[in-house]
Structures are given as C-alpha cells and as structure tokens.
Design an enzyme around this catalytic site. Structure first.
Site: not given
Lengths: 409, 409
Positions: B163, B189, B200, B281, B404, B409
């Site tokens: 992702t 991933k 995930t 992240e 985050n 998006s």
C-alpha cells in the site's frame, strides 16, 4: 529549550481563575535555582494543626523517593500542623539512597524551620530523572519561604510547580452546608516536558471543610478514578504523579458523607484534570471519548482508553479526518469484549457507523465539520451490555514530536 | 497522497533479494483499479494439489471478512489444489453482510476459473476500511490472472500487495535435508498507510517442503510468537493482519519435526518481520529492546513492549537522546513485576544505570554516540528472575504524524 512554548490553544479563555482563600492554608514561593536560574521553582504550603491530608499516587513500579515517602505518611496522626513542599527542575526519581536522603533533608528542614512534625511534611519533585536532587539549594531557602507565607499565595504556587506547562492550572468550588460556606481550591501541573525530563502530574487541593482521614481518603480515591484516572495525553505514566487533598477544618463544617461536598470536590478535580489535557503536549483538540453498551464499566474504560491512546486515532483527529475506521481498529485491539456487528460510532452528533457498517445516510461532510472544531466527541456503543465510561484526551501532533525529540536541554 | 513517500532510510541495502522458485507455486499480478488506476493491486498465487496451508491472524475483535473466512478454512482437506488471492486498495473490513458476499464472489470466481475447490481459496484485502469492496473489478480480471500464472512471479507479487510501503519485502532460506534441498521464500507488506486507511500486515510464505497441517500449524504459530508478534510500529493492531504458510511438498522432503527446517522458517519469518519494522511509518531508527531478569518470559515481553510502544521513549530515540529516564518510566508503567532498585539499563554496550541509579562512571558521550547510529539497542535487566524477551520497533518522528494526519486521500 529553544525559547518558551506558545500557550496551548485549548487554554481556558478567562485565564487563571480567581481562587478563594482557604482558611488554614498559607503559601510561599521562591526561585531556588534547582535547575534553571531566575524562575520560581519551589512552593511551600503551610497547613494549620488538625488538617487532614489524603492523596493518591502513581501506580508505577519505579516510583520516585518523594512519592514513596508521601505514601508512608498518609493516614498518620493529624493533630499537628502540616506542610507540602514542591520543587520543579528535578524529579528525585531513580536516585537510589541519595533520593531518600534528599527527602529526609528537605522534610527535616521544613519541620524545624516552620515548626511542623517531620511526619506531617509531604514533598513532591518534578523534572529531570536520575540525577541526584541538589537539595541544599532548597534547604538553604526554607527559612525565606517560612518568612514569606501568605494566605493569598495560591496563584503564585500554581506557577512555581509548572515545568513546560504553557498555562497555570487552578479550579475552585464553594458549597453551602448547614448555612455555612465550605470552599475548595486546587492547583495542578500537567504534562509539560523538558528534554531529557519526563512529564509529571502534580495536583494539590485545599479545603476548609472538616473531615477525618478515614472519610476523606476513600472519597479522594473514588473521585480520582472518575477524574484524573480518566485522562491520558500519550499513554505514558510518570514515576512522580501525586494528588494531595488537604482539609483544614477551619470552616467548622463536618462534611463526612456529605454528597454536596463530594460533588463540589469532584467538580474541582474534574476541572483540573481537563485542564491537564488542555495543556497536553502539542494539543490542538480536546477530545471526549464516551463508550457505552459494554459488558462492564471496566470493559468500557478499556475500550475508551484504547481509542484515546491510539496514535492512529489521535493523528486522524489532528488531521481533522473523520476516520472512523481507526476507531473500529482501536475497539478491536482493546482486548475488551466486543461484537463487530453490533458496534455503532458517532463523531459529535453524526452517526457514522451502525451495527458493524457505515450508517445509512451517513453525512461525511457533517462529520468532517465536527472534526474541525477544537472540541471533538467520539461516541461508541458496543451494543452488548450496560457498562459505560468517558475519558478525555488530546490529539497527537508534530508539535508533540518537536517537544519530545527535537528540543534538547 | 501528496506524491510517493521516500524510501525508508532503513530499507535493506541490497534491494529486493533474489528469491528461489518454489516448485508447486505460480504467481500472477494485475492492475484491477480497486482504488487507484495504473498500479498493480491484485496478486494470485496458485498452489499445487496437496499443498498444506497454515496461518495466523489478527486477534482483533473487529476482524475483517476475509480474515474470518481464512480462519474457517484452515485445517480442512488438503488433497486439492489451492489459491491465495490478495488485493490492496480496500480492506473489506467493517462491511457487514456485503463483506461476506464479496469474499464468496471472489473465492467462487477463483475456484471456477483455475479449477480449485472454493474451500481451498484464501483471500486477503488491505486498504480503506468501511467501504464495500468493489469486488466485480477483481472478479472480471481473474481469468486474465489465471492465464498469466508463472513460477518466477514472486517479486511482482511482493509489489502488488504494497500500500504505502516504501519498499517490497522478501526473504528466503534453503536447507539441505536427507541430501535434498528444501526452499522457503516469503513476501510481506508492512505498515504503510493511505489516509483514511489503516495499516495491515500481510505475509505469504511458500516452501516445497512436505508437511501436514497438524505439524505445520503449531510450528507456524510458535514461530509467529517469536517473530511477527515481537514487532510493533505504533501499538495499533490491524483488523486484517494475516500470515499464510503454504507447503507444496514438491521437494519430497518430509520436514515434520525437523529442527533445521524450523530454524530456516524462523529465519525467513524473522527477516520479514524486521523488514516490516524497517518500513515503519516515518522510521529513521531500527530499535531492538531486550529485557532479561524478569520473573517470567511473559513479564519480560510486557516490559519490552511497554518500552517499545512508549511515545516518549520513541521520540527520545528520534531525537538521538540517551534518555534512560524514559526507559525507567516505561518499566514502571508496564504492570509487570519490577524492583526499581535492581533495575539496570544499557544503550548499546554502554551501561547507563545499575541497581536503580545512574551507573558509576556512566559515559553519556558514548551513549549519545550510540543513539546517533541507525540501529539502537536498549538492554534492560530487571534483576529479579530468569524471564527474557526481545522485541523490535522503530522511532516516532514528525513524518509519522505527517503520514497519518497531514496527508489526506
């Protein structure tokens, strides 16, 4: 620190409140240079003979020396006068036998200087951890403190216990009982940070109510569970958290078992607890997380804390993103009993999810609008019982990282 | 997203490894446009008849529909062929009955297209939560996938399941048993994020070893506890985490109870788990937290996870600050048994604290030097027992907040 931090945008609008003088309590503050020069960093509160003192403390397994000393002293004889001495700049935590010696030196000096039994002198320290407390910088100014005690000094005391708090925190209530007025006034410091220090929450509440330890302590413990134990800034727990409540009895009003006094004390504690959140490091949003429909209150609190401590939920709030998927995630990881297909979620008054999927007619624009305010409400109904809990937190912003990583002492 | 994220500075230096072809497995990938256009977002793995499939899954109480479907299918008859279908872009989580319908449509289409029993088709989905999966975008390309299956497609498969991972993750081992070579190759991933999505972790490992479900499943579960369950990026747990291990048996080597096979499988799982942390992240430091001297291994892990998940510890590491006070704090809050005055702490090889206070001759310059590297080691000896645990994490940086909160998006 690279200059002072800006005042939190969530600070109470009216500034520090006008706190009532509590008969039987006098305050003094001084700049002792514990760590920094030129700022008040020690406060002394003198309490009249017979004052009852109750308290609650961090449950950390690595508690600091002054915390252990306070815990030992609670519930002892209350006939003598008493004192509370607090310094910022050094937490006297993880300092071994030197930490114990420092507490003994401080309490002995206060006891002999203002004529209080050493067993009735309570101390707190907040600031850098693991460095021996330079306690002689404090003992040498105790007599100056003793000479400057005054009844209306609580606002100065609120400032002296700050570390990198961006505003001093105070709250008060008065309540009429049997035709007489009982006053409660409290101060707190929150989760400010001076790298490489750690946050400590310190709270001191004073009242002229008359109440013995055996009545006051369970009241304080119970109310603490519903106030200070319901807030979280970053899920990290200090080695020094301390709440002390001192009841001088000067009003002559016996409040043992009195519901109105309990309610007023709750209001003061709840107000101070929320102010601590409002000054959470880097906070831009005050967040209320309210969970109901759990199989027990304990389960509801576990879910509420999992949401309030989730970095992904907190960053979504910082980004003003109505990201209810992260709330689902936090419910799922909490460990509490939950049924995905009975779970419903609200942001403000907007129902975003019902029974395990997006709500019919969900209005994302309305949810996003709610997230733009500086007070965010997250409601969760687990739909499987009667348990409920409400906790308070703040968002997680880049300023939190800056305060705790980029700023160096 | 405002453009692609930069590749993690902790990415393996050599790029994606050269993975061996596993006899009995073929892969295909395609750009199905599940959420974004023009990037591969679906991968299909076809597994030869008799392949044993074991797995572990998120323990979340709000597990996604494909996770529940996989769990039901594990341990069923293994005589037929099998398949694994994975999409990115939509996690099919918290989607109610529509989520179940989507899984049924996908598995039925795969089953009829490549001639595999539906009970042997395993699916995973990762991406946005709470939006119905547009599964017809996937079902309509299944025949294209079936027509392009090839034995050497695992590197493409590693890319299709990403992702916002900043690099594809692969690892392999070969082991000689009874004069024959057994190969293991896996892909994963990690915790990439597309707001308003959630992380995930998906892991797929393939081997030509011959082993039945009753032997493979306990091995996989046990190794998972020592690998994937020992990593944490931000303490948040996905609703979709899935690990599947497929053993085709094509080597003809029976590995039931074989210690060398178990060790090789551990190495692959451990390697992939660490790569997930390396792509955490915003990560700039790979952090090993090793705790010993606890009263039990479970207590040691509780302490290690409290340190690894502490925002204050993680921000101190980001700031290259040898802030051992925050480690003391995390030990204290963990809830595990601890004795402040027996606690010792190391940063790298530098002893910073011994028996509850700063170590004699503590060399802060040396500790700070260690913190400047991109691999940080925190050692803790609780000094009260024989329990031990090692966990892996990364630091907490402003980039984590940006990914985050700021990116939308």
């Amino acid at each position: 620190m690279a200059g002072p931090l800006p005042v939190s945008p969530l600070a109470p609008k009216g500034g520090f409140p006008d706190l009532p003088v509590i008969d039987g309590v006098r305050f003094a503050t001084i700049a002792a240079g514990v760590k920094y020069q030129g700022r008040t960093d020690v406060m002394l509160a003198e309490l009249s003979p017979g004052t009852t003192i109750a308290g609650t403390f961090t449950r950390s397994k690595t508690r600091a020396a002054p915390v252990l000393d306070c815990q030992e002293k609670l519930g002892g004889p209350s006939d003598g006068a008493a004192a509370i001495l607090v310094n910022s700049g050094n937490s006297n935590a993880f300092t071994g036998i030197k930490g114990v010696e420092a507490v003994q030196a401080l309490t002995a000096t206060v006891a002999s200087t203002i004529n209080v039994p050493a067993a009735r002198v309570f101390t707190s320290s907040t600031g850098v951890i693991g460095q021996p407390l330079p306690y002689e910088r404090i003992t040498r100014v105790i007599s100056d403190l003793g000479n400057s005690l005054k009844a209306d000094g609580i606002a100065d005391a609120a400032k002296a216990i700050m570390t990198t708090d961006t505003f001093p925190k105070g709250a008060a209530q008065t309540v009429e009982i049997d035709g007489k007025t009982v006053s409660i006034a409290g101060i707190a410091k929150g989760s400010g940070m001076i790298a490489p220090d750690m946050a400590t929450m310190l709270v001191y509440i004073f009242t002229d109510a008359k109440v013995g330890f055996d009545d006051l302590q369970p009241l304080v413990s119970g109310l603490c569970n519903g106030t200070f134990n319901c807030i979280t800034v970053d899920s990290d727990t200090s080695t020094s958290d301390t709440l002390l409540v001192a009841a001088t009895g000067a009003s002559g009003v016996d409040v043992a078992g009195n519901g109105r006094f309990a309610a007023a004390l709750f209001d003061v504690m709840n107000d101070l607890a929320k102010q601590v959140v409002r000054d959470g490091e880097g906070a831009t949003k005050f967040v209320t997380v309210s969970v109901n429909g759990a199989t027990s209150d304990a389960d509801a609190k576990q879910v509420a804390m999992a949401i309030a401590n989730s970095p992904l939920v907190k960053t979504a709030i910082a980004g003003e993103d109505a990201n209810w998927g992260r709330v689902v995630m936090a419910v799922g990881k909490s460990g509490a009993e939950a049924d995905r297909d009975r779970l419903s979620i609200w942001f403000g008054k907007v129902e975003v999810a019902r029974n395990g999927q997006v709500a019919d007619g969900y209005d994302e624009a309305a949810a996003t609008e709610h997230m733009k305010g500086d007070e965010v409400y997250i409601g969760v109904d687990l739909g499987i019982g009667e348990g409920k809990s409400t906790v308070y937190t703040c968002d997680l912003t880049a300023q939190y990282i800056a305060i705790n990583a980029d700023y160096r002492s």
